[in-house]
Motif scaffolding. Sequence first.
Motif, mmCIF file in Angstrom:
data_model
loop_
_atom_site.group_PDB
_atom_site.id
_atom_site.type_symbol
_atom_site.label_atom_id
_atom_site.label_comp_id
_atom_site.label_asym_id
_atom_site.label_seq_id
_atom_site.Cartn_x
_atom_site.Cartn_y
_atom_site.Cartn_z
ATOM 1 N N GLN A 38 -37.032 20.815 -66.218
ATOM 2 C CA GLN A 38 -37.413 19.674 -65.735
ATOM 3 C C GLN A 38 -38.840 19.500 -65.917
ATOM 4 O O GLN A 38 -39.513 18.563 -66.397
ATOM 5 C CB GLN A 38 -37.151 19.433 -64.382
ATOM 6 C CG GLN A 38 -37.225 18.229 -63.791
ATOM 7 C CD GLN A 38 -35.861 17.569 -63.357
ATOM 8 O OE1 GLN A 38 -35.139 18.371 -62.675
ATOM 9 N NE2 GLN A 38 -35.979 16.290 -63.492
ATOM 10 N N GLY A 78 -40.181 18.928 -69.634
ATOM 11 C CA GLY A 78 -39.882 17.687 -70.210
ATOM 12 C C GLY A 78 -38.679 18.119 -71.077
ATOM 13 O O GLY A 78 -38.292 17.445 -72.216
ATOM 14 N N ILE A 138 -34.231 19.852 -71.322
ATOM 15 C CA ILE A 138 -32.944 19.695 -70.834
ATOM 16 C C ILE A 138 -32.437 21.301 -70.483
ATOM 17 O O ILE A 138 -32.825 22.030 -71.055
ATOM 18 C CB ILE A 138 -31.839 19.447 -72.144
ATOM 19 C CG1 ILE A 138 -32.543 17.974 -72.749
ATOM 20 C CG2 ILE A 138 -30.508 19.283 -71.725
ATOM 21 C CD1 ILE A 138 -31.792 16.864 -72.194
ATOM 22 N N SER A 139 -31.497 21.225 -69.533
ATOM 23 C CA SER A 139 -30.932 22.555 -69.091
ATOM 24 C C SER A 139 -29.534 22.425 -68.936
ATOM 25 O O SER A 139 -29.094 21.534 -68.606
ATOM 26 C CB SER A 139 -31.855 22.880 -67.855
ATOM 27 O OG SER A 139 -31.523 21.850 -66.655
ATOM 28 N N ARG A 140 -28.987 23.540 -68.871
ATOM 29 C CA ARG A 140 -27.518 23.513 -68.873
ATOM 30 C C ARG A 140 -27.285 25.073 -68.210
ATOM 31 O O ARG A 140 -27.798 25.916 -68.570
ATOM 32 C CB ARG A 140 -26.954 23.461 -70.020
ATOM 33 C CG ARG A 140 -26.561 22.075 -70.866
ATOM 34 C CD ARG A 140 -25.865 21.226 -70.004
ATOM 35 N NE ARG A 140 -25.355 19.967 -70.496
ATOM 36 C CZ ARG A 140 -26.155 19.130 -70.557
ATOM 37 N NH1 ARG A 140 -27.404 19.065 -69.599
ATOM 38 N NH2 ARG A 140 -25.846 17.828 -71.062
ATOM 39 N N ILE A 141 -26.230 25.066 -67.429
ATOM 40 C CA ILE A 141 -26.021 26.338 -66.844
ATOM 41 C C ILE A 141 -24.381 26.552 -67.091
ATOM 42 O O ILE A 141 -23.621 25.864 -66.846
ATOM 43 C CB ILE A 141 -26.040 26.584 -65.203
ATOM 44 C CG1 ILE A 141 -27.495 26.520 -64.784
ATOM 45 C CG2 ILE A 141 -25.510 27.815 -64.695
ATOM 46 C CD1 ILE A 141 -27.951 26.069 -63.694
ATOM 47 N N GLN A 197 -26.488 23.722 -79.280
ATOM 48 C CA GLN A 197 -26.442 22.525 -80.023
ATOM 49 C C GLN A 197 -26.621 21.385 -79.019
ATOM 50 O O GLN A 197 -27.761 20.498 -79.599
ATOM 51 C CB GLN A 197 -24.969 22.174 -80.704
ATOM 52 C CG GLN A 197 -24.248 23.615 -81.077
ATOM 53 C CD GLN A 197 -24.971 24.044 -82.418
ATOM 54 O OE1 GLN A 197 -25.828 23.335 -83.205
ATOM 55 N NE2 GLN A 197 -24.419 25.249 -82.706
ATOM 56 N N ARG A 209 -29.964 18.900 -79.259
ATOM 57 C CA ARG A 209 -30.008 17.606 -79.709
ATOM 58 C C ARG A 209 -30.357 16.708 -78.736
ATOM 59 O O ARG A 209 -31.109 15.765 -78.883
ATOM 60 C CB ARG A 209 -28.465 17.491 -80.200
ATOM 61 C CG ARG A 209 -28.252 16.175 -80.865
ATOM 62 C CD ARG A 209 -26.764 16.020 -81.319
ATOM 63 N NE ARG A 209 -26.668 16.668 -82.524
ATOM 64 C CZ ARG A 209 -26.145 16.458 -83.912
ATOM 65 N NH1 ARG A 209 -26.100 14.990 -83.909
ATOM 66 N NH2 ARG A 209 -25.926 17.248 -84.751
ATOM 67 N N GLN A 210 -29.737 16.972 -77.356
ATOM 68 C CA GLN A 210 -30.316 15.947 -76.335
ATOM 69 C C GLN A 210 -31.691 15.703 -76.297
ATOM 70 O O GLN A 210 -32.264 14.957 -75.840
ATOM 71 C CB GLN A 210 -29.385 16.326 -75.082
ATOM 72 C CG GLN A 210 -28.045 15.710 -75.136
ATOM 73 C CD GLN A 210 -27.397 15.826 -73.688
ATOM 74 O OE1 GLN A 210 -28.127 16.040 -72.808
ATOM 75 N NE2 GLN A 210 -26.292 15.689 -73.678
ATOM 76 N N MET A 234 -34.321 11.381 -67.065
ATOM 77 C CA MET A 234 -34.112 12.791 -67.492
ATOM 78 C C MET A 234 -32.843 13.299 -67.334
ATOM 79 O O MET A 234 -32.103 13.292 -66.299
ATOM 80 C CB MET A 234 -35.112 13.796 -66.533
ATOM 81 C CG MET A 234 -35.007 15.138 -66.898
ATOM 82 S SD MET A 234 -37.059 15.736 -67.303
ATOM 83 C CE MET A 234 -37.629 14.312 -67.725
ATOM 84 N N THR A 235 -32.237 13.920 -68.278
ATOM 85 C CA THR A 235 -30.829 14.302 -68.082
ATOM 86 C C THR A 235 -30.665 16.058 -67.994
ATOM 87 O O THR A 235 -30.906 16.626 -68.858
ATOM 88 C CB THR A 235 -30.161 14.005 -69.540
ATOM 89 O OG1 THR A 235 -30.936 12.867 -69.945
ATOM 90 C CG2 THR A 235 -28.717 14.005 -69.552
ATOM 91 N N SER A 236 -30.842 16.278 -66.786
ATOM 92 C CA SER A 236 -30.882 17.644 -66.374
ATOM 93 C C SER A 236 -29.320 18.149 -65.686
ATOM 94 O O SER A 236 -29.299 19.264 -65.135
ATOM 95 C CB SER A 236 -31.877 18.088 -65.730
ATOM 96 O OG SER A 236 -32.170 17.418 -64.523
ATOM 97 N N SER A 237 -28.586 17.287 -65.483
ATOM 98 C CA SER A 237 -27.496 17.312 -65.166
ATOM 99 C C SER A 237 -26.531 18.251 -66.009
ATOM 100 O O SER A 237 -26.717 18.402 -67.083
ATOM 101 C CB SER A 237 -26.409 16.226 -64.420
ATOM 102 O OG SER A 237 -26.326 15.368 -65.678
ATOM 103 N N ILE A 238 -25.447 18.729 -65.465
ATOM 104 C CA ILE A 238 -24.514 19.618 -66.333
ATOM 105 C C ILE A 238 -23.701 18.878 -67.208
ATOM 106 O O ILE A 238 -23.576 18.940 -68.347
ATOM 107 C CB ILE A 238 -23.427 20.155 -65.358
ATOM 108 C CG1 ILE A 238 -23.974 21.243 -64.397
ATOM 109 C CG2 ILE A 238 -22.332 21.128 -66.190
ATOM 110 C CD1 ILE A 238 -24.838 22.497 -65.070
ATOM 111 N N ASP A 281 -25.568 8.724 -69.554
ATOM 112 C CA ASP A 281 -26.596 8.790 -70.989
ATOM 113 C C ASP A 281 -26.184 7.432 -71.570
ATOM 114 O O ASP A 281 -25.477 7.593 -72.238
ATOM 115 C CB ASP A 281 -26.331 10.000 -71.555
ATOM 116 C CG ASP A 281 -27.023 10.038 -72.851
ATOM 117 O OD1 ASP A 281 -28.248 9.300 -73.126
ATOM 118 O OD2 ASP A 281 -27.230 11.146 -73.750
ATOM 119 N N TYR A 305 -18.525 18.117 -82.713
ATOM 120 C CA TYR A 305 -17.273 18.887 -83.232
ATOM 121 C C TYR A 305 -16.831 20.027 -82.253
ATOM 122 O O TYR A 305 -17.454 20.093 -81.119
ATOM 123 C CB TYR A 305 -17.652 19.692 -84.526
ATOM 124 C CG TYR A 305 -18.748 20.750 -84.422
ATOM 125 C CD1 TYR A 305 -20.157 20.208 -84.676
ATOM 126 C CD2 TYR A 305 -18.622 21.766 -83.745
ATOM 127 C CE1 TYR A 305 -21.234 21.121 -84.441
ATOM 128 C CE2 TYR A 305 -19.790 22.621 -83.774
ATOM 129 C CZ TYR A 305 -20.887 22.395 -83.736
ATOM 130 O OH TYR A 305 -21.700 23.344 -83.728
#
Lengths: 249, 302
Positions: free
Chosen positions: A62, A65, A67-70, A81, A85-86, B1-5, B57, B178
């Motif tokens: 955050q 600037g 993106i995060s994923r768990i 990927q 990309r996002q 901001m897209t930080s959600s899962i 999004d 894909y």
Amino acid sequence: MNTGTIRQILLITDGCSNQGEDPVQVSTMIADKGVAVNVIGVLDDDKSEEPTGLSEVNEIAQSGGGISRIVYADVLSETVQTVTRQAMTQTIQGFVSKELKEIFGKETDETDLPPEERGEVQRVVEDLGETVDLQVLILVDTSASMQNKMEAVKDAIDDFILSLQARTGNHYYSIFQFPAKNQVVKELLPWTNDGAKVAKVFPKLAAGGITPTGAALKQVVRSFQNVPNSAEWRDDSDDIIDSSYGTSQ
Amino acid sequence: MTSSIHPTVRLNKYQKIRGKWNKRTYTIVRLIGEGARGSIYLALLSQQYVALKISQDSSVVSAEVNALKMLKKVQGQSLGPLLLDVDDVVLGHQTVYAFYVMEYIDGVPLNTWVKQEGLQWLFPASQQLLSQLHQLHNLGHIFGDLKPENILVDRKSKQVRLVDVGGVTPFGRSIREYTTWYDRGYWKLGDRRAEPSYDLFAYAVCLLSMDPHIKIQQMKSKDIEKVIQSATSLKPLHAVIRHALHGEFDTAVEMKHAIEQVNQKQLKVSQTKTSKSNFKMELMGVGTIVTIHFALLYYFIW
């Protein structure tokens, strides 16, 4: 149209930093330099809930600037990927919003446009996403707890390079690990666009030690100065992606 | 901001979704699916069932709308679902979500269908699907995210329909979306640049995954030949599948013809087999069934 360069750090980690500087603060500084910080938190297979330590993952991205994923290790490849990309799209959208603002003279979000016109904007964003030059610094947490996830990390990196090669735009990538013997971070692979080189790095990716995430981030960002200057690698001043973008969100 | 899962949006049953621009009101019936790009709901517009895709999004919505519009250009039977509306909705604390509405296809995923109705359905399904892919390729795009879940058999018309256009990519570009098992890059049998053979590879893996002996998600080995060998119910199709996996078909039509030839051959084989009364239910062409039916009919009339 001259397309610019997008710079990203991709941090793959499994938990909270336990030594040195605050990674969230460092991440803000990095964003100021025009580099987005993306973070992927890798969960243990036996954990069903998000451990509290992983909330840091979202905070770093955050403030950086990015993106995060768990995720669990088995979906790491596709997550790398998606995140890249996002984040790239997000950076480009930031630039496009700025352009729109100049055209319309006021703060204009993509969603302020009628859906019909949005399709055109999307096409431009996608074109840029495909053709823009991309520099990705992969920073792998190799602390002791990452040990049983290293195979998944290797697979994900290998797979990621394949996707980079499919793009029309140029790319450079480099790989760092932290922690390393007697140092915070270690460069495993200097900047390259040669996909074949990635395999040589994998035997060196072994886990063990503590997690100085903040200090590691701070050190690796300097490495963007070392991206080779090939003829096709355009000068910073030509960037249409404003390097100060990270702060404008 | 897209930080959600996930960019999913939760809507409730009976919730009304009113478009900001086109002012149409949809009533949510139920969730159809949720994915990495948003949520799809079954909804009602007046008395008509429609599918509504909504995402946090907005670029997901724009991109898929562009793809659906492109598919509309194909003459005759529509390739993807028909696009009906594109709009925004304001929910909760003044949050704007983009959504689009398309025709609701009441269908069964091809793998479920084949499990219920038998492997012989692979022949007519392949004929239809490969024709559709060929039309799409003629427009200079590939489908990208081809997998059994995205191939629906319409319950009423029994026609094959492609859904989920998130992976549609112009030739020469990097594949947008894909799924690991159907991606030739994963098997180290090619790159991720869009060309017709990418779709044909994915369809070959789809075919393999229909074999009851194959659990594609549990395959540890990345050796596709091993997968082919274990797909024993599909033996007559092995040559075609292998061909597609190694990128040896340039067009969807070539693969279609190759499968049709297998079907014809099967037909002859099973005809002789039936007459010798050692009929083996291995892989039957639809033609065979028709023949049997006619035989029975004749028997009863007689």
